[in-house]
Design a protein around this motif. Structure first.
Motif, PDB file in Angstrom:
ATOM      1  N   MET A   1      23.211  56.041  48.872  1.00 55.87           N
ATOM      2  CA  MET A   1      24.363  55.959  49.729  1.00 55.87           C
ATOM      3  C   MET A   1      25.320  54.781  49.240  1.00 55.87           C
ATOM      4  O   MET A   1      24.939  53.708  48.969  1.00 55.87           O
ATOM      5  CB  MET A   1      23.934  55.581  51.148  1.00 55.87           C
ATOM      6  CG  MET A   1      23.283  56.619  51.754  1.00 55.87           C
ATOM      7  SD  MET A   1      22.777  56.261  53.392  1.00 55.87           S
ATOM      8  CE  MET A   1      24.331  56.310  54.238  1.00 55.87           C
ATOM      9  N   ARG A   2      26.525  55.169  48.832  1.00 49.99           N
ATOM     10  CA  ARG A   2      27.649  54.318  48.342  1.00 49.99           C
ATOM     11  C   ARG A   2      28.666  54.217  49.517  1.00 49.99           C
ATOM     12  O   ARG A   2      28.932  55.164  49.809  1.00 49.99           O
ATOM     13  CB  ARG A   2      27.933  54.689  47.130  1.00 49.99           C
ATOM     14  CG  ARG A   2      26.902  54.641  45.954  1.00 49.99           C
ATOM     15  CD  ARG A   2      27.600  54.964  44.668  1.00 49.99           C
ATOM     16  NE  ARG A   2      26.642  54.907  43.661  1.00 49.99           N
ATOM     17  CZ  ARG A   2      26.932  54.912  42.168  1.00 49.99           C
ATOM     18  NH1 ARG A   2      27.977  55.830  42.107  1.00 49.99           N
ATOM     19  NH2 ARG A   2      25.899  55.019  41.197  1.00 49.99           N
ATOM     20  N   GLY A   3      29.288  52.740  49.472  1.00 45.93           N
ATOM     21  CA  GLY A   3      30.589  52.699  50.340  1.00 45.93           C
ATOM     22  C   GLY A   3      31.737  53.261  49.502  1.00 45.93           C
ATOM     23  O   GLY A   3      31.607  53.632  48.449  1.00 45.93           O
ATOM     24  N   PRO A   4      32.726  53.408  50.414  1.00 47.84           N
ATOM     25  CA  PRO A   4      33.937  53.740  49.645  1.00 47.84           C
ATOM     26  C   PRO A   4      34.604  52.815  48.544  1.00 47.84           C
ATOM     27  O   PRO A   4      35.452  53.441  47.761  1.00 47.84           O
ATOM     28  CB  PRO A   4      35.151  53.910  50.883  1.00 47.84           C
ATOM     29  CG  PRO A   4      34.412  52.726  51.762  1.00 47.84           C
ATOM     30  CD  PRO A   4      33.034  52.824  51.800  1.00 47.84           C
ATOM     31  N   ARG A   5      34.240  51.520  48.386  1.00 45.96           N
ATOM     32  CA  ARG A   5      34.678  50.889  47.268  1.00 45.96           C
ATOM     33  C   ARG A   5      36.070  51.000  47.231  1.00 45.96           C
ATOM     34  O   ARG A   5      36.658  51.452  46.194  1.00 45.96           O
ATOM     35  CB  ARG A   5      34.155  51.348  45.984  1.00 45.96           C
ATOM     36  CG  ARG A   5      32.552  50.859  46.079  1.00 45.96           C
ATOM     37  CD  ARG A   5      32.065  51.071  44.759  1.00 45.96           C
ATOM     38  NE  ARG A   5      32.330  49.803  43.744  1.00 45.96           N
ATOM     39  CZ  ARG A   5      31.618  49.680  42.650  1.00 45.96           C
ATOM     40  NH1 ARG A   5      30.926  50.438  42.288  1.00 45.96           N
ATOM     41  NH2 ARG A   5      31.757  48.649  41.960  1.00 45.96           N
ATOM     42  N   ARG A   6      36.904  50.534  48.224  1.00 46.44           N
ATOM     43  CA  ARG A   6      38.418  50.445  48.063  1.00 46.44           C
ATOM     44  C   ARG A   6      38.957  49.835  46.817  1.00 46.44           C
ATOM     45  O   ARG A   6      40.065  49.972  46.288  1.00 46.44           O
ATOM     46  CB  ARG A   6      39.028  49.850  49.449  1.00 46.44           C
ATOM     47  CG  ARG A   6      40.449  50.122  49.669  1.00 46.44           C
ATOM     48  CD  ARG A   6      40.828  49.290  50.839  1.00 46.44           C
ATOM     49  NE  ARG A   6      41.735  48.128  50.347  1.00 46.44           N
ATOM     50  CZ  ARG A   6      42.284  47.266  51.248  1.00 46.44           C
ATOM     51  NH1 ARG A   6      42.002  47.495  52.725  1.00 46.44           N
ATOM     52  NH2 ARG A   6      43.181  46.122  50.860  1.00 46.44           N
ATOM     53  N   LEU A   7      38.300  48.717  46.371  1.00 51.32           N
ATOM     54  CA  LEU A   7      38.665  47.945  44.938  1.00 51.32           C
ATOM     55  C   LEU A   7      38.077  48.714  43.875  1.00 51.32           C
ATOM     56  O   LEU A   7      38.065  48.183  42.593  1.00 51.32           O
ATOM     57  CB  LEU A   7      38.242  46.698  45.136  1.00 51.32           C
ATOM     58  CG  LEU A   7      38.990  45.776  46.048  1.00 51.32           C
ATOM     59  CD1 LEU A   7      38.195  44.449  46.334  1.00 51.32           C
ATOM     60  CD2 LEU A   7      40.342  45.643  45.628  1.00 51.32           C
ATOM     61  N   GLY A   8      37.593  49.838  44.207  1.00 52.11           N
ATOM     62  CA  GLY A   8      36.800  50.470  43.067  1.00 52.11           C
ATOM     63  C   GLY A   8      35.940  49.885  42.012  1.00 52.11           C
ATOM     64  O   GLY A   8      35.352  49.072  42.462  1.00 52.11           O
ATOM     65  N   PRO A   9      36.273  49.861  40.518  1.00 53.47           N
ATOM     66  CA  PRO A   9      35.524  49.255  39.694  1.00 53.47           C
ATOM     67  C   PRO A   9      35.645  47.796  39.595  1.00 53.47           C
ATOM     68  O   PRO A   9      34.951  46.884  39.005  1.00 53.47           O
ATOM     69  CB  PRO A   9      35.839  50.174  38.388  1.00 53.47           C
ATOM     70  CG  PRO A   9      37.255  50.455  38.592  1.00 53.47           C
ATOM     71  CD  PRO A   9      37.368  50.713  40.077  1.00 53.47           C
ATOM     72  N   LEU A  10      36.784  47.284  40.481  1.00 55.73           N
ATOM     73  CA  LEU A  10      36.922  46.013  40.692  1.00 55.73           C
ATOM     74  C   LEU A  10      35.925  45.255  41.646  1.00 55.73           C
ATOM     75  O   LEU A  10      36.018  43.967  41.974  1.00 55.73           O
ATOM     76  CB  LEU A  10      38.273  45.505  40.649  1.00 55.73           C
ATOM     77  CG  LEU A  10      39.280  46.071  39.748  1.00 55.73           C
ATOM     78  CD1 LEU A  10      40.689  45.887  40.186  1.00 55.73           C
ATOM     79  CD2 LEU A  10      38.983  45.750  38.387  1.00 55.73           C
ATOM     80  N   SER A  11      35.180  46.023  42.551  1.00 59.12           N
ATOM     81  CA  SER A  11      34.680  45.790  43.725  1.00 59.12           C
ATOM     82  C   SER A  11      33.639  44.371  43.278  1.00 59.12           C
ATOM     83  O   SER A  11      33.547  43.534  44.195  1.00 59.12           O
ATOM     84  CB  SER A  11      33.980  46.643  44.471  1.00 59.12           C
ATOM     85  OG  SER A  11      34.725  47.810  44.782  1.00 59.12           O
ATOM     86  N   TRP A  12      32.908  44.528  42.261  1.00 55.46           N
ATOM     87  CA  TRP A  12      31.858  43.282  42.294  1.00 55.46           C
ATOM     88  C   TRP A  12      32.487  42.200  41.655  1.00 55.46           C
ATOM     89  O   TRP A  12      31.792  40.992  41.488  1.00 55.46           O
ATOM     90  CB  TRP A  12      30.926  43.987  41.064  1.00 55.46           C
ATOM     91  CG  TRP A  12      31.547  44.438  39.906  1.00 55.46           C
ATOM     92  CD1 TRP A  12      31.807  46.008  39.453  1.00 55.46           C
ATOM     93  CD2 TRP A  12      31.830  43.894  38.466  1.00 55.46           C
ATOM     94  NE1 TRP A  12      32.509  46.284  38.373  1.00 55.46           N
ATOM     95  CE2 TRP A  12      32.518  44.937  37.717  1.00 55.46           C
ATOM     96  CE3 TRP A  12      31.968  42.558  38.243  1.00 55.46           C
ATOM     97  CZ2 TRP A  12      33.071  44.579  36.391  1.00 55.46           C
ATOM     98  CZ3 TRP A  12      32.433  42.240  37.145  1.00 55.46           C
ATOM     99  CH2 TRP A  12      32.878  43.339  36.043  1.00 55.46           C
ATOM    100  N   LEU A  13      33.685  42.198  41.469  1.00 57.58           N
ATOM    101  CA  LEU A  13      34.291  40.742  41.013  1.00 57.58           C
ATOM    102  C   LEU A  13      34.595  39.937  42.005  1.00 57.58           C
ATOM    103  O   LEU A  13      34.916  38.739  41.824  1.00 57.58           O
ATOM    104  CB  LEU A  13      35.642  41.114  40.313  1.00 57.58           C
ATOM    105  CG  LEU A  13      35.467  41.448  38.571  1.00 57.58           C
ATOM    106  CD1 LEU A  13      36.663  42.016  38.132  1.00 57.58           C
ATOM    107  CD2 LEU A  13      34.838  40.194  37.813  1.00 57.58           C
ATOM    108  N   VAL A  14      34.809  40.181  43.379  1.00 58.26           N
ATOM    109  CA  VAL A  14      35.322  39.511  44.311  1.00 58.26           C
ATOM    110  C   VAL A  14      34.269  38.214  44.578  1.00 58.26           C
ATOM    111  O   VAL A  14      32.936  38.472  44.643  1.00 58.26           O
ATOM    112  CB  VAL A  14      35.400  40.256  45.758  1.00 58.26           C
ATOM    113  CG1 VAL A  14      35.656  39.364  46.774  1.00 58.26           C
ATOM    114  CG2 VAL A  14      36.156  41.476  45.670  1.00 58.26           C
ATOM    115  N   GLY A  15      34.877  36.844  44.598  1.00 55.10           N
ATOM    116  CA  GLY A  15      34.373  35.954  44.670  1.00 55.10           C
ATOM    117  C   GLY A  15      34.277  34.871  43.787  1.00 55.10           C
ATOM    118  O   GLY A  15      35.242  34.791  42.815  1.00 55.10           O
ATOM    119  N   ASP A  16      33.491  33.805  43.612  1.00 55.11           N
ATOM    120  CA  ASP A  16      33.909  32.590  42.727  1.00 55.11           C
ATOM    121  C   ASP A  16      32.588  32.522  41.828  1.00 55.11           C
ATOM    122  O   ASP A  16      31.660  32.674  42.105  1.00 55.11           O
ATOM    123  CB  ASP A  16      33.883  31.305  43.411  1.00 55.11           C
ATOM    124  CG  ASP A  16      35.134  31.150  44.491  1.00 55.11           C
ATOM    125  OD1 ASP A  16      36.102  31.935  44.154  1.00 55.11           O
ATOM    126  OD2 ASP A  16      34.956  30.342  45.436  1.00 55.11           O
TER     127      ASP A  16
END
Length: 201
Positions: free
Chosen positions: A4-19
């Protein structure tokens, strides 16, 4: 059972969020003072934050603003030797990722490429004169170190780290106009996660 996967509004950038932080950076570039091309190790901090949806008429893009700063090894208590700010944008309808960035040296560029929603790696490119994905630089650099091409690849690894590799192709007056690659690469680990489990713990 299917994943099951979420909609990922940020697409392939989703995993970059953070410091993020990384201490294994390597910059390979020409040093005018020494008249040689040598590698330099560096420590780096990076921050990626979501921005509001950007709309241009019928176009809609989600994305991140970001900042990346680097210090040479042994100079972490001094001024950084590299600083950049910019945006990473995701246009879902066309499958495009766009990187707009300004480097403190008086360089601005926009690089782009085709990327799928769940890709864990993507490559973006820019060339001078391209009306969409191009490069601008100040007058001094145009005379002394003309930028001919820019490529960058971001990769999200299974252990949660991410790495990047990027190359600026330069035509250097100091070497008689011979083209050379200025390369940078690093692997960074997450130091602050932007997530309800953290924010509301």
């Amino acid at each position: 059972m299917a994943e099951m996967r979420g909609p990922r509004r940020l697409g392939p950038l989703s995993w970059l969020v953070g410091d993020w932080e990384g201490d294994v950076g390597e910059d390979v570039s020409y040093h005018n003072k020494d008249d040689e091309t040598v590698p330099t190790g560096y420590f780096e901090k990076a921050s990626f934050r979501p921005i509001p949806i950007q709309e241009n008429g019928q176009q809609a893009m989600d994305g991140l603003n970001y900042k990346m700063t680097a210090w040479r090894h042994g100079e972490e208590a001094m001024d950084p030797f590299h600083d950049e700010v910019g945006y990473l944008l995701w246009e879902k309808t066309t499958g495009q990722v766009i990187r707009t960035v300004v480097f403190g040296r008086g360089i601005a560029l926009m690089a782009g490429g085709d990327v799928a929603l769940y890709d864990e790696q993507f490559t973006l490119r820019a060339t001078p004169g391209d009306p969409n994905y191009g490069i601008l630089q100040n007058k001094y650099l145009s005379r002394r170190a003309e930028l001919r091409r820019f490529d960058c690849t971001f990769t999200h690894h299974a252990d949660g780290t991410f790495s990047y590799e990027q190359t600026l192709v330069l035509k250097l007056a100091a070497t008689g106009g011979v083209e050379m690659d200025h390369t940078d690469k690093n692997t960074l680990h997450l130091v602050k996660r932007i997530h309800p489990s953290v924010e509301f713990a």
